[in-house]
Design a protein around this motif. Structure first.
Motif, PDB file in Angstrom:
ATOM      1  N   GLU A  78       0.835  -1.215   0.000  1.00  0.00           N
ATOM      2  CA  GLU A  78       0.000   0.000   0.000  1.00  0.00           C
ATOM      3  C   GLU A  78       0.867   1.261   0.000  1.00  0.00           C
ATOM      4  O   GLU A  78       0.423   2.342  -0.374  1.00  0.00           O
ATOM      5  CB  GLU A  78      -0.931  -0.011   1.219  1.00  0.00           C
ATOM      6  N   PRO A 114      -5.881   2.995  -4.561  1.00  0.00           N
ATOM      7  CA  PRO A 114      -5.243   4.095  -3.837  1.00  0.00           C
ATOM      8  C   PRO A 114      -3.901   3.667  -3.260  1.00  0.00           C
ATOM      9  O   PRO A 114      -3.793   2.608  -2.630  1.00  0.00           O
ATOM     10  CB  PRO A 114      -6.243   4.415  -2.725  1.00  0.00           C
ATOM     11  N   LEU A 116       0.269   5.151  -1.889  1.00  0.00           N
ATOM     12  CA  LEU A 116       1.199   6.242  -1.576  1.00  0.00           C
ATOM     13  C   LEU A 116       2.593   5.838  -2.061  1.00  0.00           C
ATOM     14  O   LEU A 116       3.101   4.776  -1.679  1.00  0.00           O
ATOM     15  CB  LEU A 116       1.221   6.501  -0.066  1.00  0.00           C
ATOM     16  N   GLU A 146      -0.836   9.013  -4.640  1.00  0.00           N
ATOM     17  CA  GLU A 146      -0.209  10.226  -4.086  1.00  0.00           C
ATOM     18  C   GLU A 146       1.289  10.040  -4.010  1.00  0.00           C
ATOM     19  O   GLU A 146       1.783   8.918  -3.859  1.00  0.00           O
ATOM     20  CB  GLU A 146      -0.714  10.414  -2.657  1.00  0.00           C
ATOM     21  N   SER A 175      -0.949  16.041   1.542  1.00  0.00           N
ATOM     22  CA  SER A 175      -2.279  15.761   2.125  1.00  0.00           C
ATOM     23  C   SER A 175      -2.117  15.176   3.527  1.00  0.00           C
ATOM     24  O   SER A 175      -1.062  14.640   3.877  1.00  0.00           O
ATOM     25  CB  SER A 175      -3.043  14.757   1.264  1.00  0.00           C
ATOM     26  N   GLU A 176      -3.208  15.280   4.284  1.00  0.00           N
ATOM     27  CA  GLU A 176      -3.215  14.701   5.632  1.00  0.00           C
ATOM     28  C   GLU A 176      -3.137  13.178   5.564  1.00  0.00           C
ATOM     29  O   GLU A 176      -2.529  12.528   6.404  1.00  0.00           O
ATOM     30  CB  GLU A 176      -4.521  15.087   6.321  1.00  0.00           C
ATOM     31  N   ASN A 177      -3.756  12.636   4.526  1.00  0.00           N
ATOM     32  CA  ASN A 177      -3.750  11.187   4.351  1.00  0.00           C
ATOM     33  C   ASN A 177      -2.305  10.675   4.237  1.00  0.00           C
ATOM     34  O   ASN A 177      -1.919   9.694   4.889  1.00  0.00           O
ATOM     35  CB  ASN A 177      -4.561  10.823   3.100  1.00  0.00           C
ATOM     36  N   ALA A 178      -1.502  11.356   3.421  1.00  0.00           N
ATOM     37  CA  ALA A 178      -0.109  10.926   3.242  1.00  0.00           C
ATOM     38  C   ALA A 178       0.642  11.049   4.572  1.00  0.00           C
ATOM     39  O   ALA A 178       1.402  10.148   4.955  1.00  0.00           O
ATOM     40  CB  ALA A 178       0.564  11.776   2.163  1.00  0.00           C
ATOM     41  N   GLU A 179       0.413  12.164   5.270  1.00  0.00           N
ATOM     42  CA  GLU A 179       1.101  12.343   6.559  1.00  0.00           C
ATOM     43  C   GLU A 179       0.721  11.214   7.529  1.00  0.00           C
ATOM     44  O   GLU A 179       1.588  10.628   8.186  1.00  0.00           O
ATOM     45  CB  GLU A 179       0.730  13.704   7.159  1.00  0.00           C
ATOM     46  N   ASN A 180      -0.573  10.900   7.580  1.00  0.00           N
ATOM     47  CA  ASN A 180      -1.017   9.869   8.530  1.00  0.00           C
ATOM     48  C   ASN A 180      -0.435   8.503   8.186  1.00  0.00           C
ATOM     49  O   ASN A 180      -0.031   7.747   9.073  1.00  0.00           O
ATOM     50  CB  ASN A 180      -2.549   9.798   8.565  1.00  0.00           C
ATOM     51  N   GLN A 181      -0.363   8.209   6.887  1.00  0.00           N
ATOM     52  CA  GLN A 181       0.207   6.905   6.512  1.00  0.00           C
ATOM     53  C   GLN A 181       1.685   6.825   6.904  1.00  0.00           C
ATOM     54  O   GLN A 181       2.150   5.805   7.399  1.00  0.00           O
ATOM     55  CB  GLN A 181       0.043   6.676   5.010  1.00  0.00           C
TER      56      GLN A 181
END
Ligand code: UGA
Length: 444
Positions: A78, A114, A116, A146, A175-181
Motif C-alpha cells: 500500500e 489508492p 502512496l 499520491e 495531504s493529511e492522508n499521506a502524513e497519517n500513513q
C-alpha cells in the motif's frame, strides 16, 4: 503495514530489512536478479556492519522477501518507497535521474488502487512535483495515487542505527492522508521520541541537499584552515579542538585531512550546484565550487607531500597505501580520496601496494595497476613511504616500533590526522600530517 522498497542499494536494502524488523510486511524490488537472489538468501552484497543480522532476522520472520517484478510489488504493497540511486551525470555534474524516472514509469501502470509512493532518493528540488504529476497521469488509479518525499540521512557504516534511530524524520506531503500513513509506517520510531518535521515537497527535497552541502562545507572549511596552518606552522588539530568547544560550531565534522568522498557528498554537492544554476539561483551556491575545489586540493596536497618527503621523486619507490575505501567500515570506493591518491602516485611511477580491510576487491576493479595485499605487514614490508589514507582502527593502532622494523625507510604521511606524531618521530620516523606539517625524527 504492507510496504515495498524499490531499489536495494545501501539505502533500499537497509530500509527494507529494518522496516520488516520493525514489524511491517515488506517486499523489496531490484532489477538486478543477482542482488535479489543474494538478499533472499540473507546475503548483503556490500559491507555494512550489523545489516546481515537484521536481514537474516527479517527473512526468518517471513515478513520480508525480494523480487524483480513491479507487478508483484504493486499487488502487494500500500506504500512504496523509492530508494534507487541518483548518480552524477558524467558531463554536467547534475544528478542522473534515469533510475528514478525508470522506476516510476515501470511502477505506475500497475497502480490500480489508492497508493502512496514515497521518494527517499536524493533528487534535485522540483523532481517530486514533476513525478507526482506523472504518476497521476500514467497510473490507472489516477488521482488516488499520491506522492510524498521522505529524505534519508543514513551514513554508510551506521546504516542500521541511522534507520531505526535517526536524528530526525522529515516528510514532504501534500495531504493529511499521506502524513497519517507515514506516521503509521514510522510509529515505533516516533514513539521513541525521534523528532518529525512535516513540510511540503520542495522543502523536503532541499533539506537533504542542504544537509549534505553543509556537512561538505564544514569539512572543506577545516581543510582550508589546514592549508593555512601548513603555511604558518600552526596546528589544525588544536585549532579544530579549540573552535569546536564553541557549541555553535561543534567539534564533529571538523576532522581535517584528505577530505570527503563516497557516493553522496561529492555528487550531491555538484548536483545541488547544477540545479541552482538551472533555476536561475546559481550565484547563491557559487561558494560550493570552492568547497569542491578545497576538497580536491586535499588529494593533490597529499600527493605533493609524498613526492616532497621522498626527495622530489617517487618513481620506482615502494609506497604502502593503507586504506582504499572512502571511509572506514565501508567497502565503498566511489570517489574515494584514498584511491585517487594511490592512482596519482602510480601515474608518478611509484610501485603502489594497497591494503584495505574491506575494499581491496572494489578498488582493484577501478585501479587494477596497483598491487593489493591482505594484511598490513605485507603492505609495509620494504616500503620507502607509508601513507595512511583511510582511518580504519587497525591503522590508527599501528605501532611505530614494529612498523619501523618492516619498512625500508621510516617515512609516513598521516592523511587523516589520527597518529600520535611525537611517538612516531621518537621511533625514528619522519611524519607528515595534513594541516600540521612535517615532523623529523626526534633523537635522544
Ligand atoms: C553522508 C552523510 O553524512 C549522511 O547524512 C547522508 O545520508 C549520506 O551522505 C547520503 O547522502 O546518503 P556518508 O557518505 O556515508 O554519509 O559518509 P560520511 O560519514 O558523511 O563521510 C563522508 C566523507 O567525509 C568521508 O570520506 C569522510 O572521510 C569525510 N569526513 C567526514 C572528513 O574528511 N572529515 C570529517 O570530519 C568527517
Amino acid at each position: 503495514m504492507r510496504l515495498s522498497v524499490i531499489g536495494t542499494g545501501y539505502l533500499g536494502a537497509t530500509h527494507a530489512a529494518c522496516m520488516a524488523d520493525l514489524g511491517h510486511e515488506v517486499i523489496g524490488l531490484d532489477i538486478d536478479p543477482r542482488k535479489v537472489d543474494a538478499l533472499n538468501n540473507g546475503i548483503v552484497p556490500f559491507h555494512e556492519p550489523g545489516l546481515p543480522e537484521v536481514l537474516q532476522r527479517a527473512l526468518a520472520s517471513g515478513r520480508l522477501h525480494f523480487t524483480t517484478s513491479f507487478a508483484d510489488v504493486a499487488e502487494f504493497a500500500e506504500v512504496h518507497f523509492l530508494c534507487v540511486g541518483t548518480p552524477q551525470s558524467d558531463d554536467s555534474g547534475a544528478a542522473d535521474l534515469a533510475q528514478v524516472n525508470g522506476a516510476i514509469a515501470q511502477l505506475a501502470p500497475h497502480l490500480t488502487r489508492p497508493t502512496l509512493v514515497v521518494g527517499k532518493s536524493t533528487v534535485p528540488v522540483g523532481t517530486a512535483q514533476r513525478l507526482a504529476s506523472e504518476l497521476i497521469a500514467s497510473a490507472p488509479a489516477g488521482e488516488a495515487v499520491e506522492l510524498a518525499w521522505n529524505p534519508e540521512f543514513l551514513r554508510e557504516g551506521f546504516a542500521v542505527a541511522d534507520t531505526v534511530r535517526p536524528d530526525r524524520l522529515v516528510i514532504g506531503v501534500t495531504s493529511e492522508n499521506a502524513e497519517n500513513q507515514l506516521r503509521a509506517v514510522y510509529a515505533s520510531i516516533l514513539a521513541a521520541g525521534v523528532p518529525l518535521v512535516v513540510t511540503d515537497l520542495p522543502t523536503s527535497e532541499l533539506v537533504k541537499t542542504a544537509a549534505n552541502a553543509f556537512l561538505a562545507t564544514k569539512i572543506s572549511f577545516i581543510n582550508a584552515m589546514a592549508e593555512l596552518c601548513e603555511a604558518t606552522g600552526a596546528d589544525v588539530g588544536t585549532l579544530a579542538e579549540a573552535i569546536g568547544h564553541d557549541e555553535r560550531i561543534g567539534r564533529r565534522f571538523l576532522q581535517a585531512g584528505l577530505g570527503f568522498g563516497g557516493g553522496c557528498l561529492p555528487k550531491d554537492l555538484r548536483a545541488f550546484r547544477a540545479r541552482a544554476t538551472e533555476i536561475g539561483s546559481g550565484s547563491a551556491l557559487d561558494f560550493l565550487d570552492d568547497v569542491d575545489a578545497i576538497n580536491q586540493r586535499c588529494r593533490t596536497r597529499t600527493v605533493a607531500a609524498a613526492i616532497t618527503l621522498c626527495g622530489g621523486n617517487v618513481a620506482g619507490l615502494r609506497v604502502a597505501v593503507l586504506g582504499a575505501a572512502f571511509k572506514p567500515d565501508s567497502d565503498d570506493v566511489r570517489d574515494s580520496p584514498a584511491l585517487d591518491v594511490a592512482a596519482e602516485l602510480l601515474d608518478n611511477g611509484a610501485d603502489v601496494v594497497i591494503h584495505d580491510p574491506a575494499a581491496n576487491t572494489n578498488a582493484a576493479a577501478l585501479v587494477p595497476k596497483a598491487q593489493y595485499v591482505d594484511d598490513i605487514e605485507s603492505a609495509v614490508t620494504g616500503a620507502d613511504l607509508v601513507l595512511l589514507l583511510t582511518e580504519w582502527k587497525q591503522f590508527v593502532a599501528l605501532d611505530p616500533a614494529v612498523t619501523g622494523q618492516l619498512v625500508r625507510t621510516r617515512r609516513i604521511i598521516d592523511a587523516r590526522n589520527v597518529l600520535k606524531r611525537n611517538e612516531w618521530a621518537s621511533h625514528g620516523w619522519t611524519i607528515h600530517t595534513l594541516g600540521r606539517g612535517t615532523l623529523l625524527p626526534q633523537t635522544g
